[in-house]
Design a protein around this motif. Structure first.
Motif, PDB file in Angstrom:
ATOM      1  N   LYS A  46       0.829  -1.200   0.000  1.00  0.00           N
ATOM      2  CA  LYS A  46       0.000   0.000   0.000  1.00  0.00           C
ATOM      3  C   LYS A  46       0.869   1.258   0.000  1.00  0.00           C
ATOM      4  CE  LYS A  46      -3.896  -2.202   2.390  1.00  0.00           C
ATOM      5  NZ  LYS A  46      -4.707  -2.245   3.621  1.00  0.00           N
ATOM      6  N   GLN A  47       1.966   1.232   0.768  1.00  0.00           N
ATOM      7  CA  GLN A  47       2.888   2.362   0.754  1.00  0.00           C
ATOM      8  C   GLN A  47       3.524   2.530  -0.622  1.00  0.00           C
ATOM      9  OE1 GLN A  47       5.493   1.250   4.001  1.00  0.00           O
ATOM     10  NE2 GLN A  47       4.432   2.599   5.436  1.00  0.00           N
ATOM     11  N   SER A  48       3.839   1.410  -1.256  1.00  0.00           N
ATOM     12  CA  SER A  48       4.420   1.481  -2.594  1.00  0.00           C
ATOM     13  C   SER A  48       3.428   2.059  -3.594  1.00  0.00           C
ATOM     14  CB  SER A  48       4.862   0.075  -3.032  1.00  0.00           C
ATOM     15  OG  SER A  48       5.427   0.105  -4.324  1.00  0.00           O
ATOM     16  N   ASP A  49       2.155   1.700  -3.455  1.00  0.00           N
ATOM     17  CA  ASP A  49       1.130   2.282  -4.334  1.00  0.00           C
ATOM     18  C   ASP A  49       1.052   3.801  -4.129  1.00  0.00           C
ATOM     19  OD1 ASP A  49       0.452  -0.160  -5.428  1.00  0.00           O
ATOM     20  OD2 ASP A  49      -1.137  -0.556  -3.986  1.00  0.00           O
ATOM     21  N   ASN A  50       1.125   4.228  -2.871  1.00  0.00           N
ATOM     22  CA  ASN A  50       1.104   5.670  -2.599  1.00  0.00           C
ATOM     23  C   ASN A  50       2.321   6.364  -3.198  1.00  0.00           C
ATOM     24  OD1 ASN A  50      -1.283   5.413  -1.145  1.00  0.00           O
ATOM     25  ND2 ASN A  50      -0.252   5.189   0.815  1.00  0.00           N
ATOM     26  N   HIS A  53       1.750   6.903  -6.843  1.00  0.00           N
ATOM     27  CA  HIS A  53       0.875   8.058  -7.094  1.00  0.00           C
ATOM     28  C   HIS A  53       1.635   9.374  -6.874  1.00  0.00           C
ATOM     29  CE1 HIS A  53      -2.244   5.243  -7.587  1.00  0.00           C
ATOM     30  NE2 HIS A  53      -2.574   5.067  -6.321  1.00  0.00           N
ATOM     31  N   GLN A  54       2.475   9.410  -5.861  1.00  0.00           N
ATOM     32  CA  GLN A  54       3.260  10.614  -5.608  1.00  0.00           C
ATOM     33  C   GLN A  54       4.213  10.906  -6.769  1.00  0.00           C
ATOM     34  OE1 GLN A  54       4.977   9.449  -1.818  1.00  0.00           O
ATOM     35  NE2 GLN A  54       3.686  10.884  -0.706  1.00  0.00           N
ATOM     36  N   ASN A 131       7.317  -0.699  -7.112  1.00  0.00           N
ATOM     37  CA  ASN A 131       6.018  -1.304  -6.827  1.00  0.00           C
ATOM     38  C   ASN A 131       5.981  -2.751  -7.296  1.00  0.00           C
ATOM     39  OD1 ASN A 131       2.971  -1.791  -7.933  1.00  0.00           O
ATOM     40  ND2 ASN A 131       2.960  -0.538  -6.094  1.00  0.00           N
TER      41      ASN A 131
END
Length: 441
Positions: A46-50, A53-54, A131
């Motif tokens: 989930k952190q990697s997905d964020n 997006h960043q 990711n």
């Protein structure tokens, strides 16, 4: 942006249905469902997905640096004393206001904006590879937990079968002791063996519960959830056409992106030595600027007057900034960036060799794992046949009890070896796909 896969929807449905499982309920879990739930509940992913997006937002922000910027301003002036103009007039600025809009369009920045845009694109590509690497790591963790849990659960069943064999032998021997066809010493030997098996069985059951807790943590369910692994029929086909390429590995791609970023950093440092050109446009409106004093009315009589000034003005400027002398700091920045790039290239060379070795090791593990299954299966067949023969001989009083006990121990070890070989081969399959960068779901 990655499209929402139907497997993710299925996973969410599975999670919803299992969220209320109590300690008495059992979650039936396939390898596919295990992977889905692990991907859906992993915090690192989930952190990697964020982060992905960043990185996309940073790329969009970098594009806006080529566009003109607009800024507005408003100023009010208070507490300023009047300014004397000649002997009879004063300029009053108390309450004067100014408002304006400013436009700046960069025309040439020495390549700094282009390098920044490319760096943002590289950052987006890097986040994508990061990711993908995180997804692979989650899948490896899920497969390891799943197959390890299956291995220990099968060992629990095997130990239960072994314990039942010893119970049967104990009852037969006790009956033989009562008829005088066996000795008390034989019965004591079997009882000691039963105690040993019971001890081993408790250890295996404790290990199975620890593996269950680990699997619960991986798939994100409550630790009280009981799990029934479905894929217990293990099949292995001889590995064929194993490739050793590492070009699809995300780690290799990340190192290559690092080298590309280092080249852009050199361009960024070089841009500090080049001139910059910008076009500036400005519109300013001011009001409540008062001029007060005494003026001749034309007849020689001085009369007071007050005049307020309100107006706006446009202004356009072309600004050229040329760096002249900075004590060699800019050249030192370029040399530093080049050394950093060289470090990235050396790191790429070193890690490429290490990853190639890792792939070769994964191939060897997979090949050896398949041969171990064949050897373990043959060993189990021999142990089963030996146990059958020893049982018949012991029943016919043609072999001592120790031979039968040894045959049963050999069967238990051979069965355990086959379980370990089969489940380890499944883990080796996942590790091989991970090593060549082909693990996906």
């Amino acid at each position: 942006m990655r499209k929402i896969h139907w497997k993710y929807i299925v996973c969410c449905a599975v999670m919803f249905c299992t969220s209320g499982l109590s300690a008495q309920q059992t979650l039936r879990l396939t390898q596919t469902e295990c992977r889905e739930m692990a991907l859906a509940n992993n915090e690192k992913l989930k952190q990697s997905d964020n982060a992905l997006h960043q990185a996309e937002l940073d790329r969009q922000i970098a594009k806006t640096s080529f566009l003109p910027s607009f800024d507005g301003s408003a100023t009010g002036i208070y507490g300023v004393p009047d300014t004397e103009i000649g002997e009879t007039m004063k300029l009053q600025m108390r309450g004067t206001y100014m408002a304006g809009i400013n436009l700046v369009q960069p025309l040439y920045t020495g390549g700094k904006l282009l390098a920044g845009k490319r760096l943002a694109e590289i950052a987006k590509e890097t986040a994508t590879e990061q990711n993908r690497m995180t997804r692979m790591d989650v899948l490896v963790e899920a497969d390891n937990a799943y197959w390890t849990y299956i291995a220990v659960r099968q060992k629990v069943k095997m130990m239960s079968s072994y314990h039942r064999q010893m119970d049967t032998l104990y009852n037969q021997t006790r009956a033989a002791v009562e008829t005088g066809m066996a000795t008390e010493n034989d019965l004591l030997r079997i009882e000691a063996k039963r105690t040993e098996i019971h001890y081993q069985m408790q250890k295996v059951e404790n290990g199975a519960d620890l593996c269950r807790l680990s699997l619960c943590q991986v798939i994100g369910v409550d630790f009280s959830t009981q799990i029934e692994a479905v894929d217990t029929v293990l099949t292995a086909s001889e590995p064929d056409k194993l490739v050793s390429d590492i070009y699809e590995r995300p780690e290799l791609n990340l190192l290559e992106k690092q080298v590309s970023a280092g080249k852009e950093q050199i361009k960024m440092a070089r841009s500090e030595m080049l001139p910059t050109v910008a076009l500036t446009g400005n519109y300013m409106y001011y009001g409540n600027l008062n001029l007060k004093g005494m003026a001749d009315d034309g007849s020689g009589t001085m009369v007071p007057f007050k005049q307020e000034y309100r107006d706006g003005m446009w202004m356009a400027m072309l600004t050229v900034k040329v760096p002249l002398f900075h004590w060699g700091a800019n050249m030192k920045k370029i040399r530093k960036a080049r050394l950093e790039l060289r470090n990235y290239e050396l790191e790429l060379q070193r890690n490429s060799r290490l990853m190639s070795i890792e792939v070769q090791q994964a191939i060897r593990n997979l090949q050896d794992g398949f041969h171990l299954i064949s050897t373990a299966r043959k060993g189990l067949e021999q142990a089963e046949e030996n146990l059958r023969v020893m049982r018949n001989r012991y029943t016919e009083q043609m072999a001592p009890l120790t031979d039968l006990l040894d045959a049963q121990s050999q069967w238990q070890q051979a069965r355990s070896n086959l379980i370990e070989a089969q489940t380890q081969y499944k883990i080796y399959e996942t590790q091989y796909l991970r090593a060549i960068g082909a693990l996906d779901f």
